[in-house]
Design an enzyme around this catalytic site. Structure first.
Site, PDB file in Angstrom:
ATOM      1  N   ASP A 125      61.316 106.231  33.257  1.00  0.00           N
ATOM      2  CA  ASP A 125      60.208 106.684  32.429  1.00  0.00           C
ATOM      3  C   ASP A 125      60.218 105.938  31.092  1.00  0.00           C
ATOM      4  O   ASP A 125      61.095 106.146  30.265  1.00  0.00           O
ATOM      5  CB  ASP A 125      60.357 108.202  32.216  1.00  0.00           C
ATOM      6  CG  ASP A 125      59.078 108.862  31.722  1.00  0.00           C
ATOM      7  OD1 ASP A 125      58.273 108.180  31.078  1.00  0.00           O
ATOM      8  OD2 ASP A 125      58.918 110.058  31.987  1.00  0.00           O
TER       9      ASP A 125
ATOM     10  N   HIS B  67      49.782 106.701  38.459  1.00  0.00           N
ATOM     11  CA  HIS B  67      50.079 106.799  37.027  1.00  0.00           C
ATOM     12  C   HIS B  67      50.303 105.412  36.413  1.00  0.00           C
ATOM     13  O   HIS B  67      49.841 105.137  35.307  1.00  0.00           O
ATOM     14  CB  HIS B  67      51.308 107.688  36.822  1.00  0.00           C
ATOM     15  CG  HIS B  67      51.622 107.925  35.383  1.00  0.00           C
ATOM     16  ND1 HIS B  67      50.910 108.811  34.615  1.00  0.00           N
ATOM     17  CD2 HIS B  67      52.556 107.371  34.556  1.00  0.00           C
ATOM     18  CE1 HIS B  67      51.388 108.813  33.380  1.00  0.00           C
ATOM     19  NE2 HIS B  67      52.388 107.947  33.315  1.00  0.00           N
TER      20      HIS B  67
END
Lengths: 391, 391
Positions: free
Chosen positions: A210, A302
């Site tokens: 992330d 995403h």
């Protein structure tokens, strides 16, 4: 107590080693019996920018938002900023701040940083609001709770050691008492060190790498993305911070197959590489199609929707902290999403709107808190935070 | 991201250095460009005793108590213990446990340990209860909340890295789902590394050095205090664990002068030394009086009342984890008190009763949770936890 040293005990040895290494790959004698050099893990509180912003995500951090008391005017806010600036210098140095009731909890060499922000309402007192610094509009997927939203002031402490974070926050909140009262507190953790001791991007609680898409610290792209260069004079070299508390439904996520998970993200879970590449930092190929003619990085993935090339080149610099919140025997898990950008309205909001409209991850994530702050530039030894705004 | 390495990044260097040092104070070449030796921070899950018990307090730990489902009989509990034993071995090794939905969150070299305990009610199923293993009677100062009390099973995970703790606990709780359901969760943190990288006892959130009076690991006194040597056969080399959640009133404590605080504890806050000594581990002089004829270590001081010499020589081996618990903008702080002893009723209960009756610290502390568990002995590669009880 046993022969097994802790990370920071090993790190005591490493302190000396690192000093040698910094001097050019030197040979370092290590002797368990000899006194060890204290490691150097203090981060200067001074500088052009507040120091944590461009630094790595801390292992532990706490964010506290406070609301100004009705009687706190511009002059009083200036007094608080002077007080906090003194605290910040002492705490960074591992010294107790003035008036500390538990001075022994101030320890050095835990890489402690403090970051301070001003919420939109503060500028009703002071004027000179950075353009675009407004509470974010409520998105369609948002389920905002007042308990995690808004705030006039932000104080964020990060360190290698959780005790130090708790101690520093307590001091800063105590000193703010005549001026402001806590609104919410969020505590998070991150691991940006791989098993081999090297820096890594880190993973959220879905297991995703992330933060890969960030501009690299020190590049012109980073500087342009993060630091304010227009707007009010006092805010030059400052930035903004968006804090979004994102609840993650781990149980529902677990019910997906790995390929469903990877298709939603657009990246391989094991390495974080885009589905069109093989290494984490490979550039995305947003045109690539599979044998059936489908986009490899799906339309609603995403990775695609958050990529700067589909956002008119607008970028953000984002970090995250994992959180868990226990309610008796049940546990909520999620991410404290942190995004830096020079201009919230210009850089972050279009991206947020695009993700809210279509991001595949919306099925397993819900934003329950939202706040925005202007982070003043750094200060020097002869000065204090936001003095150009508040003098 | 920046030039500043994290603790564990430094520790990557230290891993190599420590290996050299272990080989006898060798000379170690450190070169930032060369591949680093992976540090060795794995703790064997096997052994005579569960490995965390005699080890240092972890930086992060989570305790989960579970209650057995009505249908869980002795055989089913045995299946759970086999499952958990497999999980424990994988997790200690940094490998995902079987069925792990986020396998990338299993990382090596974070000193991860798992400790399992059995609450008093389990022995209604199995028989062979360790003598003295009963829920503690409610003390006069206790304000026990069901949310933090009791439990049939305990699983406690400790590590250097908070993400690893959360990941491991999630796996262990998921595997227990057919057998048991969570009753409470407690998360804590500790710092047992000084600013110079050396091991220290660590401090609670009052700022007190906490844990000085323990018997030293590896001594006959320690072994006699901690490990069961009589009672049921299966429990030899096991121990018991008392978990007490102690709320601490930091604000009221802060209103005392330092000498009032030190008189309540019986020790100097800065060093942890007894008021009759100058170094942390100096023996207490319980007879010493000041110029006014008053006992230097006061009659009701914590150090006196918890000293083994006033407890018929009975000792415990105690650890603690600091905790914070946020309720919106307000914060509760305290200590997850952990005490190991061979026999709860024989060693811990008399001490607890004495402290409840008179301890000066009772004015600023309130126990809000209480639980007791038998911790089975360790297991070997060809075996599993508590197999002697459950086979």
């Amino acid at each position: 107590m046993t022969g097994r040293p802790s990370r920071r005990q090993l790190f005591g040895v490493a302190g000396a080693a690192a000093v040698g290494a910094a001097a050019g790959g030197a040979i370092v004698a290590v002797d368990n019996e000899a006194p060890q050099q204290p490691p150097v893990r203090a981060i200067s509180p001074y500088g052009e920018h507040q120091p944590a912003i461009a630094g790595p995500t801390p292992e532990h951090a706490e964010l506290v938002a406070l609301n100004l008391l009705p009687e706190t005017d511009k002059a009083a806010l200036g007094r608080l900023m002077r007080l906090w600036s003194d605290d910040i210098v002492a705490l960074a140095d591992g010294r107790p701040a003035p008036g500390d009731s538990t001075p022994e909890l101030a320890v050095a060499n835990v890489a402690l940083t403090t970051t301070v922000g001003l919420g939109p309402r503060v500028f009703e007192l002071t004027g000179h609001k950075p353009p675009g610094l407004d509470d974010l509009p409520v998105m369609r997927h948002d389920r905002l709770e007042p308990a995690w939203s808004g705030g006039d002031l932000l104080v964020m402490v990060g360190a290698d050691d959780a005790v130090s974070v708790v101690h520093a926050v307590r001091r800063l909140v105590a000193d703010a008492k005549p001026f402001a009262t806590p609104l919410w507190r969020q505590t998070g953790f991150w691991n940006s060190t791989g098993a081999d001791g090297r820096p890594v991007t880190g993973r959220n609680l879905f297991g995703q790498v992330d933060g890969t898409g960030n501009p690299a610290v020190g590049t012109p792209d980073f500087d342009h993305t993060v630091w304010s260069s227009d707007g009010p004079e006092w805010f030059r070299r400052g930035t903004t911070l968006v804090v979004r508390r994102i609840r993650m439904n781990l149980d529902a996520w677990d019910e997906l197959t790995r390929s469903e998970q990877e298709r939603a993200v657009g990246r391989t879970l094991s390495t974080g590489a885009p589905l069109t590449g093989s290494a984490e930092h490979d550039e995305l190929d947003l045109q690539a199609r599979d044998a059936d003619g489908r986009l490899v990085i799906a339309e609603n993935s995403h990775a695609r929707l958050s990529h700067h090339s589909v956002n008119d080149g607008r970028r953000i610099f984002r970090k995250g902290l994992n959180y868990v919140q226990d309610n008796g025997p049940t546990r909520e898990s999620g991410l404290i999403f942190l995004s830096h950008q020079a201009d919230v309205a210009g850089q972050f909001l279009p991206l947020l709107a695009r993700l809210d409209a279509a991001d595949a991850l919306n099925d397993w994530t819900t934003t329950i808190g939202s706040a925005v702050f202007a982070l003043p530039p750094g200060f020097q030894a002869d000065s204090w935070l936001a003095h150009e705004l508040l003098s």
